[in-house]
Design an enzyme around this catalytic site. Structure first.
Site, short mmCIF file in Angstrom:
data_model
loop_
_atom_site.label_atom_id
_atom_site.label_comp_id
_atom_site.label_asym_id
_atom_site.label_seq_id
_atom_site.Cartn_x
_atom_site.Cartn_y
_atom_site.Cartn_z
N GLY A 80 -16.72 4.55 -15.88
CA GLY A 80 -16.33 5.76 -15.18
C GLY A 80 -14.96 5.62 -14.55
N ASN A 105 -18.62 8.69 -6.00
CA ASN A 105 -19.57 7.64 -6.32
C ASN A 105 -20.61 7.58 -5.21
OD1 ASN A 105 -19.88 5.20 -8.31
ND2 ASN A 105 -20.33 4.36 -6.28
N ASN A 108 -24.43 6.64 -22.33
CA ASN A 108 -25.11 6.25 -23.57
C ASN A 108 -26.50 6.86 -23.63
OD1 ASN A 108 -23.62 4.84 -25.46
ND2 ASN A 108 -23.90 2.86 -24.47
N SER A 138 -17.00 5.82 -27.15
CA SER A 138 -17.02 4.44 -27.63
C SER A 138 -15.67 3.79 -27.45
CB SER A 138 -17.40 4.40 -29.12
OG SER A 138 -17.34 3.05 -29.59
N LYS A 165 -23.07 8.95 -31.92
CA LYS A 165 -22.71 7.73 -31.18
C LYS A 165 -23.76 6.64 -31.38
CE LYS A 165 -20.70 5.14 -27.98
NZ LYS A 165 -21.71 4.25 -27.43
N HIS A 211 -23.21 5.14 -34.71
CA HIS A 211 -22.04 4.27 -34.55
C HIS A 211 -22.47 2.91 -34.00
CE1 HIS A 211 -19.18 2.38 -31.79
NE2 HIS A 211 -18.20 2.81 -32.57
N ASN A 212 -23.30 2.93 -32.95
CA ASN A 212 -23.71 1.68 -32.33
C ASN A 212 -24.62 0.86 -33.24
OD1 ASN A 212 -22.31 2.76 -30.16
ND2 ASN A 212 -23.82 2.09 -28.66
N GLU A 228 -22.38 -0.79 -35.49
CA GLU A 228 -21.74 -1.85 -34.71
C GLU A 228 -22.62 -3.10 -34.65
OE1 GLU A 228 -21.16 -2.41 -29.95
OE2 GLU A 228 -20.35 -0.55 -30.80
N TYR A 229 -23.92 -2.92 -34.38
CA TYR A 229 -24.84 -4.05 -34.40
C TYR A 229 -24.78 -4.78 -35.74
CZ TYR A 229 -27.60 -2.93 -30.12
OH TYR A 229 -28.04 -2.73 -28.85
N ARG A 269 -31.11 -9.80 -33.29
CA ARG A 269 -30.85 -9.89 -31.84
C ARG A 269 -32.14 -10.21 -31.09
NH1 ARG A 269 -26.04 -6.16 -29.36
NH2 ARG A 269 -24.63 -6.28 -31.15
#
Length: 465
Positions: A15, A33, A104, A128, A183, A186-187, A190-191, A288
């Site tokens: 952020g 915040n 996310n 991302s 997204k 995409h992740n 990515e993994y 993982r």
């Protein structure tokens, strides 16, 4: 200073970086915040950008500081925190205000929130690129009403990364949770990309006897070819780094247990719901999970012994295997998004998605230019059948077979590379073996089957027994 029309809630790592990016691009922004000292410290450390940032002490003060119609970006943890924040904003905002969940989020949560009848407009956007991307130019995948996208497009495209041709890597994916879905895929990719790189690193380390300092220039060389990408680039840097404490390669000091925030797992779960095979991503998630079981792995090594392979492979074999694996993984990811578009009624623009991923995001790579071109020719065609990638697979697959076979014969686990190869071999088999499964299903459950000759005999003779 012009009064801000945009606010941001949540000054954690992402952020804070995003707020500075927005201010740097010339958009005044109000920030809040939950912990007030964080807000004050952020503003105090904003340097030359401080005049464009309005710190606020309460949520109501944040809303009052923004000129209507307001746009407020949420950068809070996914899940209940988002629901709590939306509920807190509800009595403070008007019907023309807009709240944007840029965390996310699971796309199903975004769909649920969008359908809940919120008293303001709502968008969900995938961002991302990590902290560096958020600060200097992320890849942005937006979901929500077209009017909301049109309203936010100037800001989002201004803060986004730029591809080599100058195109901003921010675009509208579709309604509701479409941005967060893209997204998540995409992740998932990515993994998989990270796992395949780790597998080639493992072959070099354990199968070819190469130390980390010798592996680093291999990744550096690969980064000059078709594999040029952010992940290959940083892999070379990680392998080359010395531990400041011991002087040994830092890579050798890092515990081999990979963390995860769950987005890759979401991709694998949704792929099952969509009946869209993404075995490379599933293998990466599995790997993982296995990596976290250190005590069990140690017990397994004590009982069965550790593989001590002596592989007759070259670094060129590994490069070509990784090229093939990458193509197969991305092909699965785009096929999954095609299935999602049909399932949810989204008009996902596959070439636009490939273009958005060309810069700013973690999976950015040179190969995405060719993917965007291939998808523009025929968005519905699987990428492995596009002439450019089919020719590349013709060249690279023999090396992938050598690597996977050598690993299997000598006890090296290469789950993602192996899964990609198995999927490819199924995809090039016009007549597979599922006829046996259909026969079995009809035998024990009379589920029926379709005959090749078209005759109307939906059951085998066992049905009369």
């Amino acid at each position: 200073m012009t009064a801000p029309q945009t606010g941001l809630i949540g000054l954690g790592t992402m952020g804070a970086a995003l707020a500075l990016n927005i201010a740097e691009k010339g958009f005044p922004i109000a920030v809040w915040n939950r912990t007030g000292s964080v807000t004050q410290a952020f503003h105090a450390n904003a340097g030359d950008l401080a005049p464009r940032i309005t710190p606020t002490a309460t949520l109501a003060e944040l809303v009052q500081a923004i000129t209507p119609p307001r746009a407020i970006i949420l950068m809070v943890p996914a899940g209940q925190a988002v629901d709590d924040q939306l509920a807190a904003l509800a009595p403070l905002l008007g019907p023309e205000d807009l709240v944007i969940d840029a965390g996310n989020a699971n796309f199903r949560d975004t769909n649920r929130r969008d359908a809940a009848g919120l008293p303001f407009h709502f968008m969900g956007i995938g961002v991302s690129g990590g902290e560096e991307g958020a600060r200097h130019g992320p890849s942005i995948m937006a979901g929500g009403p077209p009017a909301a996208w049109a309203r936010m497009q100037p800001l989002l495209q201004a803060i986004a990364a730029r591809a080599e041709d100058g195109t901003p890597c921010a675009d509208h994916m579709g309604p509701s949770g479409a941005g967060h879905f893209v997204k998540a895929v995409h992740n998932g990719i990515e993994y998989a990309d990270m796992q395949m790189i780790a597998e080639t690193y493992g072959v070099m380390r354990d199968g070819l006897g190469m130390a980390a300092p010798a592996i680093a220039p291999v990744f550096d060389a690969w980064n000059k070819g078709i594999l040029q990408s952010y992940l290959i680039e940083i892999s070379g840097q990680v392998a080359a780094t010395a531990d400041p404490v011991t002087g040994a390669p830092l890579l050798d000091m890092i515990v081999d247990s990979a963390g995860q925030k769950g987005t890759g797992r979401w991709t694998a779960v949704e792929a099952q719901h969509l009946a869209a095979p993404v075995p490379v991503i599933e293998a990466a998630v599995m790997a993982r999970n296995v990596s976290a079981r250190r005590a069990e792995r140690a017990a397994g090594e004590a009982r069965f012994g550790r593989a001590t392979p002596d592989l007759n492979l070259s670094v060129d074999d590994l490069e070509q295997a990784l090229i093939a694996g990458k193509i197969l993984c991305y092909a699965q990811g785009f096929a999954m998004m095609t299935a999602a578009a049909a399932e949810f009624g989204w008009a996902l623009d596959m070439p636009a998605i490939a273009r958005v991923w060309r810069a700013g995001c973690i999976i950015r790579s040179a190969m995405l230019n060719d993917m965007a071109a291939a998808l523009a020719e025929d968005p519905a065609r699987n990428l492995i059948l596009a002439p450019f990638f089919a020719a590349q697979l013709d060249h690279s697959l023999p090396a992938l077979r050598r690597v996977v076979a050598a690993g299997a014969l000598q006890g090296m686990g290469l789950p993602a590379l192996s899964a990609g190869l198995a999927w490819f071999d199924l995809m090039r088999q016009a007549r597979g073996t599922a006829n046996m499964i259909q026969g079995q299903r009809d035998f024990f459950g009379l589920h029926g089957f379709t005959r090749l000759d078209g005759l109307d005999h939906p059951h085998g003779p066992w049905a009369q027994a």
